[in-house]
Design an enzyme around this catalytic site. Structure first.
Site, PDB file in Angstrom:
ATOM      1  N   GLU A 141       4.815   1.857   5.374  1.00  0.00           N
ATOM      2  CA  GLU A 141       3.461   1.333   5.208  1.00  0.00           C
ATOM      3  C   GLU A 141       3.470   0.081   4.334  1.00  0.00           C
ATOM      4  O   GLU A 141       4.206  -0.006   3.368  1.00  0.00           O
ATOM      5  CB  GLU A 141       2.566   2.404   4.575  1.00  0.00           C
ATOM      6  CG  GLU A 141       1.113   1.988   4.538  1.00  0.00           C
ATOM      7  CD  GLU A 141       0.170   3.139   4.217  1.00  0.00           C
ATOM      8  OE1 GLU A 141       0.631   4.294   4.143  1.00  0.00           O
ATOM      9  OE2 GLU A 141      -1.033   2.862   4.042  1.00  0.00           O
ATOM     10  N   HIS A 143       0.941  -1.646   2.082  1.00  0.00           N
ATOM     11  CA  HIS A 143      -0.357  -1.279   1.494  1.00  0.00           C
ATOM     12  C   HIS A 143      -0.685  -2.231   0.351  1.00  0.00           C
ATOM     13  O   HIS A 143       0.216  -2.696  -0.347  1.00  0.00           O
ATOM     14  CB  HIS A 143      -0.253   0.172   0.991  1.00  0.00           C
ATOM     15  CG  HIS A 143      -1.557   0.795   0.636  1.00  0.00           C
ATOM     16  ND1 HIS A 143      -2.232   0.499  -0.516  1.00  0.00           N
ATOM     17  CD2 HIS A 143      -2.325   1.702   1.294  1.00  0.00           C
ATOM     18  CE1 HIS A 143      -3.362   1.200  -0.558  1.00  0.00           C
ATOM     19  NE2 HIS A 143      -3.445   1.934   0.535  1.00  0.00           N
ATOM     20  N   ASP A 179      -1.608  -1.779   6.344  1.00  0.00           N
ATOM     21  CA  ASP A 179      -2.916  -1.193   6.074  1.00  0.00           C
ATOM     22  C   ASP A 179      -3.851  -2.371   5.825  1.00  0.00           C
ATOM     23  O   ASP A 179      -3.559  -3.222   4.990  1.00  0.00           O
ATOM     24  CB  ASP A 179      -2.807  -0.308   4.819  1.00  0.00           C
ATOM     25  CG  ASP A 179      -4.148   0.276   4.393  1.00  0.00           C
ATOM     26  OD1 ASP A 179      -4.222   1.498   4.253  1.00  0.00           O
ATOM     27  OD2 ASP A 179      -5.105  -0.494   4.165  1.00  0.00           O
TER      28      ASP A 179
END
Lengths: 365, 143
Positions: A141, A143, A179
């Site tokens: 991810e 983020h 994200d």
């Protein structure tokens, strides 16, 4: 064509109030989101008796997914390296846990498995052969506060490590999962209001009124001239500018530093990493009606329009999964102050559907 | 069903053992968005109307089982699910008086994806984040 899905994380409040179960949530996604068909889950929140769910759960899950024609897109795995108090988990233990998660994800039909930040690349390397065998792709991810390029010496270093690993191994089973919180161009009103209630004890009404004033100042000045922005905003809400030692390190910080930071990644960087992206978290906080356009909604804080235009231009054909997080900053105002997560996700899909299918000129960057 | 506040009204009452009131209990929900192994819990103090009950004297009941804080620290197999309340049992001869009480509970859940400084649980600060902190509810009623 960009595909749309929902992370069941979006319905967390409805879950803990026992208003919806994962089965209700699957039905909602399949019925009310105008063609969305992707599902993402948080491992142990949905999987009973994780990491060893009963066989009957797999049957129930796969049956419900088939019933609604849904696609298991991403399984979010974690890595609680402090699970055992006598030692921090070793690389081999981390790899073993990843393999367990891969097997669960595979049996639930998931295409991707999101790894939490901080999983050592050596553990990924050890789990990779199983991922390839089961054909479950692992994602790292990206983020907030990360950028879409490596920033050495910070938390944001790992993306360089990830891309180097993909290039070195040539694997098709390890990639990125940005994200959209990294494209936070403006503060979200509910989050600003929440901080005002927490830091200055304002009432609900006052907190939203002051948040409106702060957002007007931000709209006028933007995040780039921090000095001017802070000079104008501090008299309106002094409590947001009280500096404290930050648990994130890096010396003294105030709430405004977080709220008014601006995006942590440049939207154009999406072009550089597009080939590594398997899946996207459509983070959002507050879907409001577009002024003068009844039935159309927007999250004013996140660069969805630009991001989706770039994804369209690059023919991205993976999923964007809704990840609603605005409920968490509005749970201090009593039942009547709670947000309707179902409605927020429906609005999010109205917006995404409109942007995905809009190829008009004003969508170009 | 859980209440929105971390500290729950439901379940707040005195504990009676062999006809004697030996303490009281208060229920909390997790403020984190996912469940945790008991070993990841960082239990803290409880304060009622200014009276402090040290963290390591409190019994946590999770999934119907009693645990001391030392037992929880060693327990890497039992899980506290995010939609289940935990019952905190606190020893106090005679329990709490009838009427209203201000209750504060402090606890944290370790999560390894945040910087290590986040995981250094300090029982004596008020630092609160998405994975735990200090929670207060005023005017909790015991009848």
């Amino acid at each position: 064509m960009i595909k749309r899905g929902v992370s069941l994380y979006s319905y967390q409040q409805a879950e803990f109030f026992h208003q919806m179960t994962w089965k209700d949530e699957l039905r909602e996604v399949a019925t009310n989101l105008n063609g969305a068909d992707g599902i993402e889950i948080i491992s142990e929140t949905t999987v009973p008796r994780y990491p060893m769910p009963p066989e009957s759960f797999y049957f129930e899950w796969n049956n419900e997914m088939a019933r609604y024609g849904l696609k298991a897109v991403t399984y979010d795995a974690f890595m609680d390296t402090l699970q055992f108090r006598d030692h921090v988990m070793t690389i081999a233990e981390c790899a073993e846990r990843l393999k367990y998660d891969l097997r669960i994800a595979h049996k639930m039909g998931f295409e991707n498995m999101r790894l939490i930040k901080g999983v050592p690349i050596q553990a990924v390397e050890l789990a990779l052969p199983l991922a390839e065998e089961l054909n479950v792709r692992m994602t790292s991810e990206v983020h907030s506060p990360q950028a879409l390029h490596a920033v050495p010496g910070t938390w944001g270093e790992s993306i360089g490590r990830d891309i180097a690993f993909i290039e070195k191994t040539g694997t098709k089973h390890y990639g990125l999962q940005p994200d959209f919180g990294i494209f936070q161009i403006a503060p979200e009103k509910p989050l600003v209001a929440y901080q005002l209630r927490v830091s200055a004890g304002l009432s609900k009404e006052e907190s939203f009124k002051v948040a409106d004033e702060l957002l007007a100042i931000y709209d006028e000045i933007g995040y780039k001239d921090k000095e001017l922005l802070y000079a104008k905003a501090e008299p309106v809400a002094p409590s947001l500018f009280v500096k404290r030692p930050s648990p994130m390190g890096g010396g003294l910080r105030c709430a405004a530093d977080h709220l008014f930071s601006g995006p942590t990644a440049d939207i154009l960087e999406l072009y550089n990493v597009m080939q590594y992206i398997f899946c996207i978290h459509g983070k959002f906080y507050d879907m409001t009606e577009v002024e003068g356009e009844p039935g159309h909604f927007e999250d004013k804080g996140i660069q969805y329009k630009e991001a989706i235009a770039i994804l369209n231009a690059c023919s991205y054909d993976g999923y964007i999964n809704s990840e609603f997080e605005g409920q968490r900053s509005q749970q201090d105002m009593g039942y009547e102050g709670l947000v309707d997560e179902v409605e927020q996700v429906r609005r999010h899909h109205e917006m995404m559907d409109r942007f995905i299918n809009d190829h008009s000129k004003d969508m170009t960057i | 069903m859980l209440e929105a506040d971390v500290i729950q009204y439901r379940g707040f009452h005195n504990i009676v053992e062999d006809g004697k009131i030996t303490g009281f209990q208060v229920c909390v929900r997790s403020d984190y968005y996912r469940g945790v192994w008991l070993s990841q819990l960082r239990p803290g103090r409880v304060i009622v109307d200014g009276e402090l009950f040290p963290w390591d004297t409190i019994i946590w009941n999770i999934n119907g089982k009693d645990y001391t804080t030392a037992e929880m620290a060693e327990n890497s197999t039992d899980f506290w699910h995010v939609d289940k309340p935990a019952i905190l049992k606190i020893k106090k001869d005679g329990g709490l008086s009838q009427g209203f009480h201000d209750v504060t509970v402090r606890f944290f859940a370790s999560c390894s994806y945040m910087p290590p400084s986040y995981d250094t649980f300090d029982d004596n600060t008020e630092f609160t984040s998405f994975n735990g902190g200090t929670y207060t509810r005023k005017n909790m009623c015991i009848v």
